[in-house]
Design a protein around this motif. Structure first.
Motif, short mmCIF file in Angstrom:
data_model
loop_
_atom_site.label_atom_id
_atom_site.label_comp_id
_atom_site.label_asym_id
_atom_site.label_seq_id
_atom_site.Cartn_x
_atom_site.Cartn_y
_atom_site.Cartn_z
N ARG B 20 -33.37 -7.99 18.64
CA ARG B 20 -33.55 -9.31 18.25
C ARG B 20 -32.61 -10.91 17.95
N GLU B 21 -31.54 -10.20 19.07
CA GLU B 21 -30.09 -11.51 18.87
C GLU B 21 -30.39 -12.05 20.29
N HIS B 22 -31.11 -12.13 21.05
CA HIS B 22 -31.89 -12.60 22.20
C HIS B 22 -33.36 -12.84 21.98
N GLY B 23 -33.55 -13.06 21.87
CA GLY B 23 -35.22 -12.56 22.03
C GLY B 23 -35.92 -12.11 23.74
N ALA B 25 -37.29 -13.03 26.29
CA ALA B 25 -36.54 -13.78 27.86
C ALA B 25 -35.05 -13.08 27.68
N GLY B 26 -34.24 -13.66 26.64
CA GLY B 26 -32.55 -14.25 26.22
C GLY B 26 -32.33 -12.48 26.99
N ILE B 101 -32.87 -9.42 11.91
CA ILE B 101 -34.01 -11.12 11.63
C ILE B 101 -35.04 -9.84 12.14
N GLY B 105 -41.36 -11.09 13.74
CA GLY B 105 -41.55 -12.12 13.83
C GLY B 105 -41.48 -12.83 15.17
N THR B 106 -40.29 -12.97 15.44
CA THR B 106 -40.01 -13.49 17.04
C THR B 106 -40.54 -13.49 18.14
N ALA B 108 -43.49 -12.71 17.83
CA ALA B 108 -45.15 -13.53 17.58
C ALA B 108 -44.44 -14.67 17.95
N LEU B 109 -43.28 -15.66 17.80
CA LEU B 109 -43.98 -17.39 17.84
C LEU B 109 -43.85 -17.76 19.66
N ASP B 110 -43.03 -16.99 20.35
CA ASP B 110 -43.35 -17.70 21.91
C ASP B 110 -44.17 -17.22 22.28
N ASP B 111 -44.32 -17.26 23.95
CA ASP B 111 -45.12 -16.41 24.89
C ASP B 111 -44.74 -14.79 24.87
N ARG B 113 -45.70 -13.08 22.52
CA ARG B 113 -46.66 -12.61 21.68
C ARG B 113 -47.64 -11.98 23.00
#
Lengths: 189, 189
Positions: B20-23, B25-26, B101, B105-106, B108-111, B113
């Motif tokens: 959640r904090e970094h996504g 990739a992060g 968050i 949802g996170t 879903a937004l970038d690749d 997904r």
DNA sequence: GTCTATAAAGCGATAGAC
DNA sequence: GTCTATCGCTTTATAGAC
């Protein structure tokens, strides 16, 4: 296919698309050099602070686009409803009818927000504020205008998430229609 | 502070928070080893496919939580409005009143997904579908129920984005109250 | 301004001892 | 099951020639 990059500004739209696709952390300089066609030398010449400066430039560009294409019409239309109509049209265009996501929204969700806190904050604050003012001019009281503005801006962001999750832009366009409708209905409570 | 990790399942909530904090990739393995207290050896023992398997486990866990705490009450409450009340309470709890968050949802937004397409798709599809069924039972026609369900689910996601962008959980809790209210009002058109 | 070469660090993942 | 050591690769960023 790829438009020629002849100056710094030409790189911005390409950078924007890369950040949208991968997020800030996921966007790599190797893909950036590839898709902009600029070597690392040129890239660091235009953006001495690297990725962070590139993202800042993109956020600036987005803010400028919204100022011109959304906020100015919202503020300056004699008929506030015409300004709001204009906003929804611009939003559909900007987000490619739900096929493109909101860069600032993605940045807001993870720790990228902390890096660009003021840019992220003011993007949504400005949008909500300017829309609320237009809604007030169109007849809503202060509270209803602010609430509706928040619902609309949040509704747009949520619709982008939902549409992408379903890989169905129709989810976005239909949600936009309903949000638009809600701005036209006089408050009944 | 850090709860002891004694089995695979204990790591999931920690992993969830890191993603959640970094996504996706992060999120780095070094931070994962640090915060779970598990060395890479143990980590790869529990999740042979590495980061991808960790994220899948987290998505599974989230899906399970929603099934138990949101979907079952929505489906099985005799009074559909009670089920919907229950949903909003659960949502406020799950998202820590807007301070946390939505992982899906996170993603879903970038690749990200594309990596977890089916998990992301079914999370939102199930939520919308089950909520629409409850709204229908409470008196809305099929179309209004589906539209309201989409507006509510999207509204929640958007409220999370907006609240985080302003670093103000109140934006979330107030939006939730209005969304809840909208599910109670009979359709007027 | 643009290039290539390279540095220094971090990445995800694996191997093998215990 | 857990650890340390390490592999091979990619990352951001810099240096210096042109």
């Amino acid at each position: 296919m790829a438009r020629k990059i002849v100056e710094r500004g030409d790189a911005i739209p390409v950078l924007a698309e890369i950040f949208r696709e991968h997020g800030f952390a996921g966007a790599s300089l190797s893909e950036i050099t590839e898709r902009t066609g600029l070597g690392k030398g040129s890239l660091y010449h235009y953006f001495p602070d690297g990725k962070e400066e590139m993202a800042k430039a993109v956020l600036d560009d987005v803010a400028g686009w919204f100022e011109t294409n959304v906020f100015v019409p919202l503020r300056e239309s004699e008929d506030p409803d015409a300004g709001i109509d204009h906003m929804f049209k611009a939003v559909i265009r900007f987000f490619h009818s739900g096929r493109r996501i909101c860069l600032v929204g993605t940045f807001a969700l993870d720790d990228t927000r902390d890096r660009f806190a003021s840019e992220v904050q003011s993007y949504f604050a400005a949008w909500t504020r300017v829309l609320a003012a237009a809604l007030k001019r169109s007849g809503l009281n202060t509270k209803a205008a602010r609430e509706t503005a928040e619902d609309v801006v949040a509704g747009i962001q949520g619709a982008l998430v939902l549409a992408r999750s379903q890989d169905d832009p129709g989810v976005f366009t239909r949600a936009i229609k309903r949000l638009h409708q809600r701005t036209k209905v006089t408050h009944r409570d």
